[in-house]
Design a protein around this motif. Structure first.
Motif, PDB file in Angstrom:
ATOM      1  N   ALA A 117       0.835  -1.228   0.119  1.00 28.32           N
ATOM      2  CA  ALA A 117       0.123  -0.145  -0.012  1.00 28.32           C
ATOM      3  C   ALA A 117       0.863   1.127   0.127  1.00 28.32           C
ATOM      4  N   ALA A 118       2.019   1.168   0.678  1.00 29.54           N
ATOM      5  CA  ALA A 118       2.753   2.601   0.898  1.00 29.54           C
ATOM      6  C   ALA A 118       3.028   3.336  -0.504  1.00 29.54           C
ATOM      7  N   PRO A 119       3.573   2.740  -1.422  1.00 32.01           N
ATOM      8  CA  PRO A 119       3.698   3.823  -2.686  1.00 32.01           C
ATOM      9  C   PRO A 119       2.405   4.304  -3.236  1.00 32.01           C
ATOM     10  N   LEU A 120       1.267   4.076  -2.878  1.00 28.82           N
ATOM     11  CA  LEU A 120       0.274   4.441  -3.601  1.00 28.82           C
ATOM     12  C   LEU A 120      -0.600   5.423  -2.293  1.00 28.82           C
ATOM     13  N   THR A 121      -0.531   5.114  -1.248  1.00 27.94           N
ATOM     14  CA  THR A 121      -1.503   6.038  -0.040  1.00 27.94           C
ATOM     15  C   THR A 121      -1.316   7.404  -0.397  1.00 27.94           C
ATOM     16  N   PRO A 122      -0.331   8.011  -0.877  1.00 29.41           N
ATOM     17  CA  PRO A 122      -0.336   9.555  -1.110  1.00 29.41           C
ATOM     18  C   PRO A 122      -1.183   9.755  -2.373  1.00 29.41           C
ATOM     19  N   PHE A 123      -1.560   8.923  -3.283  1.00 28.15           N
ATOM     20  CA  PHE A 123      -2.656   9.226  -4.277  1.00 28.15           C
ATOM     21  C   PHE A 123      -3.899   8.994  -4.097  1.00 28.15           C
ATOM     22  N   ALA A 124      -4.131   7.750  -3.113  1.00 24.06           N
ATOM     23  CA  ALA A 124      -5.417   7.297  -2.997  1.00 24.06           C
ATOM     24  C   ALA A 124      -6.453   8.190  -2.059  1.00 24.06           C
ATOM     25  N   GLU A 125      -7.748   8.234  -2.555  1.00 23.88           N
ATOM     26  CA  GLU A 125      -8.712   8.888  -1.434  1.00 23.88           C
ATOM     27  C   GLU A 125      -8.831   8.278  -0.265  1.00 23.88           C
ATOM     28  N   GLN A 126      -8.907   7.001  -0.476  1.00 22.19           N
ATOM     29  CA  GLN A 126      -9.094   5.943   0.885  1.00 22.19           C
ATOM     30  C   GLN A 126      -8.144   4.837   0.501  1.00 22.19           C
ATOM     31  N   ALA A 127      -7.885   4.058   1.420  1.00 24.41           N
ATOM     32  CA  ALA A 127      -6.833   3.085   1.487  1.00 24.41           C
ATOM     33  C   ALA A 127      -7.271   1.931   2.624  1.00 24.41           C
ATOM     34  N   ALA A 128      -7.256   0.666   2.371  1.00 23.60           N
ATOM     35  CA  ALA A 128      -7.439  -0.325   3.305  1.00 23.60           C
ATOM     36  C   ALA A 128      -6.520  -1.347   2.906  1.00 23.60           C
ATOM     37  N   ILE A 129      -5.959  -2.134   3.912  1.00 26.95           N
ATOM     38  CA  ILE A 129      -5.112  -2.815   3.985  1.00 26.95           C
ATOM     39  C   ILE A 129      -5.470  -4.417   4.369  1.00 26.95           C
ATOM     40  N   ALA A 130      -5.441  -5.580   3.708  1.00 29.39           N
ATOM     41  CA  ALA A 130      -5.833  -6.841   3.957  1.00 29.39           C
ATOM     42  C   ALA A 130      -5.420  -7.075   5.298  1.00 29.39           C
ATOM     43  N   ALA A 131      -6.294  -7.731   6.052  1.00 28.73           N
ATOM     44  CA  ALA A 131      -6.014  -8.306   7.385  1.00 28.73           C
ATOM     45  C   ALA A 131      -4.943  -9.392   7.604  1.00 28.73           C
ATOM     46  N   ALA A 132      -4.942 -10.042   6.425  1.00 24.08           N
ATOM     47  CA  ALA A 132      -3.949 -11.403   6.306  1.00 24.08           C
ATOM     48  C   ALA A 132      -3.732 -11.260   4.743  1.00 24.08           C
ATOM     49  N   PRO A 133      -2.582 -11.851   4.416  1.00 21.84           N
ATOM     50  CA  PRO A 133      -2.029 -11.933   2.790  1.00 21.84           C
ATOM     51  C   PRO A 133      -2.572 -12.817   2.162  1.00 21.84           C
ATOM     52  N   ASP A 134      -3.955 -12.751   1.843  1.00 17.17           N
ATOM     53  CA  ASP A 134      -4.699 -13.767   1.106  1.00 17.17           C
ATOM     54  C   ASP A 134      -5.802 -13.098   0.308  1.00 17.17           C
ATOM     55  N   GLU A 135      -6.476 -13.826  -0.722  1.00 16.86           N
ATOM     56  CA  GLU A 135      -7.491 -13.045  -1.541  1.00 16.86           C
ATOM     57  C   GLU A 135      -8.637 -12.906  -0.780  1.00 16.86           C
ATOM     58  N   GLY A 136      -9.007 -13.492   0.171  1.00 15.68           N
ATOM     59  CA  GLY A 136     -10.388 -13.394   0.782  1.00 15.68           C
ATOM     60  C   GLY A 136     -10.017 -12.154   1.751  1.00 15.68           C
ATOM     61  N   ALA A 137      -9.053 -11.897   2.233  1.00 16.77           N
ATOM     62  CA  ALA A 137      -8.850 -10.756   3.038  1.00 16.77           C
ATOM     63  C   ALA A 137      -8.536  -9.487   2.250  1.00 16.77           C
ATOM     64  N   LEU A 138      -8.025  -9.701   1.123  1.00 14.12           N
ATOM     65  CA  LEU A 138      -7.977  -8.710   0.207  1.00 14.12           C
ATOM     66  C   LEU A 138      -9.360  -8.070  -0.390  1.00 14.12           C
TER      67      LEU A 138
ATOM     68  N   ALA B 111     -12.312  -8.567   1.348  1.00 11.82           N
ATOM     69  CA  ALA B 111     -12.821  -7.725   2.448  1.00 11.82           C
ATOM     70  C   ALA B 111     -12.364  -6.249   2.428  1.00 11.82           C
ATOM     71  N   ALA B 112     -11.175  -5.982   2.442  1.00 12.34           N
ATOM     72  CA  ALA B 112     -10.383  -4.592   2.195  1.00 12.34           C
ATOM     73  C   ALA B 112     -11.223  -3.895   1.013  1.00 12.34           C
ATOM     74  N   LEU B 113     -11.319  -4.356  -0.175  1.00  7.76           N
ATOM     75  CA  LEU B 113     -11.924  -3.784  -1.199  1.00  7.76           C
ATOM     76  C   LEU B 113     -13.520  -3.613  -0.762  1.00  7.76           C
ATOM     77  N   GLU B 114     -14.107  -4.351  -0.262  1.00  5.00           N
ATOM     78  CA  GLU B 114     -15.446  -4.075   0.186  1.00  5.00           C
ATOM     79  C   GLU B 114     -15.424  -2.978   1.209  1.00  5.00           C
ATOM     80  N   GLU B 115     -14.406  -2.785   2.025  1.00  3.36           N
ATOM     81  CA  GLU B 115     -14.324  -1.728   3.083  1.00  3.36           C
ATOM     82  C   GLU B 115     -14.142  -0.156   2.259  1.00  3.36           C
ATOM     83  N   VAL B 116     -13.432  -0.349   1.179  1.00  7.08           N
ATOM     84  CA  VAL B 116     -13.195   0.991   0.462  1.00  7.08           C
ATOM     85  C   VAL B 116     -14.417   1.379  -0.444  1.00  7.08           C
ATOM     86  N   LEU B 117     -15.159   0.459  -0.702  1.00  5.79           N
ATOM     87  CA  LEU B 117     -16.255   0.518  -1.553  1.00  5.79           C
ATOM     88  C   LEU B 117     -17.542   0.790  -0.922  1.00  5.79           C
ATOM     89  N   ALA B 118     -17.605   0.498   0.562  1.00  2.00           N
ATOM     90  CA  ALA B 118     -18.904   0.514   1.077  1.00  2.00           C
ATOM     91  C   ALA B 118     -19.628   2.221   0.972  1.00  2.00           C
TER      92      ALA B 118
END
Length: 208
Positions: free
Chosen positions: A174-195, A197-204
């Motif tokens: 996430a670090a290189p893109l946080t200066p450019f993003a309106e909102q950012a969420a990081i997956a709670a674990a390094p897997d597709e399910g957690a990713l 969930a992070a997408l749902e968080e920023v789209l909600a």
């Protein structure tokens, strides 16, 4: 979903050293190693279920897949790898042999072979439109620090890129893109399910 790769993976052809065991940190490493060597007669330690599945599909019978990331794999290897076993980590050239080097520091016999590497690609049509100010997408999924760095480089050169939200698989990604993003969420674990969930968080907020 829009799928536009920022880079592709090019095969490399190293000379493989002698080994008694294997470590894989990606399914791409498994598949490229399988093209370079016919050997399947040794244990293969793998990061994650997807990498383990790729190893089984390639014909490895003794597959030892770990949940989590490379750190979790190193912990498991320190526990399970016999001192007289020669371990080969076959992977991405950008891994620069860190797993093998850390195991060497612990007294294990470990080597790294770069079996593939990235080749940067130009921006695809959706990204090009977004960089020019057209809202071609609402959010970006980032799976790796390299993809994040490449996208950040595009954004840094764009005078009027449209806004976006970010879901990343790790804080490092996430670090290189946080200066450019309106909102950012990081997956709670390094897997597709957690990713996901992070997408749902920023789209909600967009659906409320």
């Amino acid at each position: 979903p829009l799928v536009e790769p920022l880079f592709e993976l090019a095969p490399l052809a190293p000379t493989l050293p002698e080994f008694d065991a294997l470590a894989f940190t990606s399914a791409n490493g498994v598949r490229r190693f399988a093209e370079l060597s016919a050997r399947r007669d040794m244990p293969a330690w793998c990061v994650g279920a997807a990498t383990g599945q790729a190893a089984r599909a390639a014909g490895f019978a003794d597959v030892r897949a770990s949940d989590g990331d490379v750190e979790a794999l190193i912990v498991r290897l320190r526990r399970e790898l016999a001192a007289d076993m020669r371990l080969l980590h076959a992977g991405n050239i950008e891994a620069i042999g860190d797993l093998a080097r850390r195991l060497q520091d612990q007294g294990f016999q470990a080597e790294f072979a770069a079996v593939y590497g990235p080749l940067d690609l130009p921006a695809g049509p959706a990204l090009a439109a977004h960089l020019a100010g057209e809202a071609a997408f609402e959010a970006v999924l980032i799976h790796s620090p390299r993809a994040a760095r490449l996208l950040a480089a595009h954004l840094a050169k764009a005078a009027r890129a449209a806004p976006f939200r970010l879901a990343a698989i790790s804080a490092k990604a996430a670090a290189p893109l946080t200066p450019f993003a309106e909102q950012a969420a990081i997956a709670a674990a390094p897997d597709e399910g957690a990713l996901a969930a992070a997408l749902e968080e920023v789209l909600a907020p967009l659906s409320s």
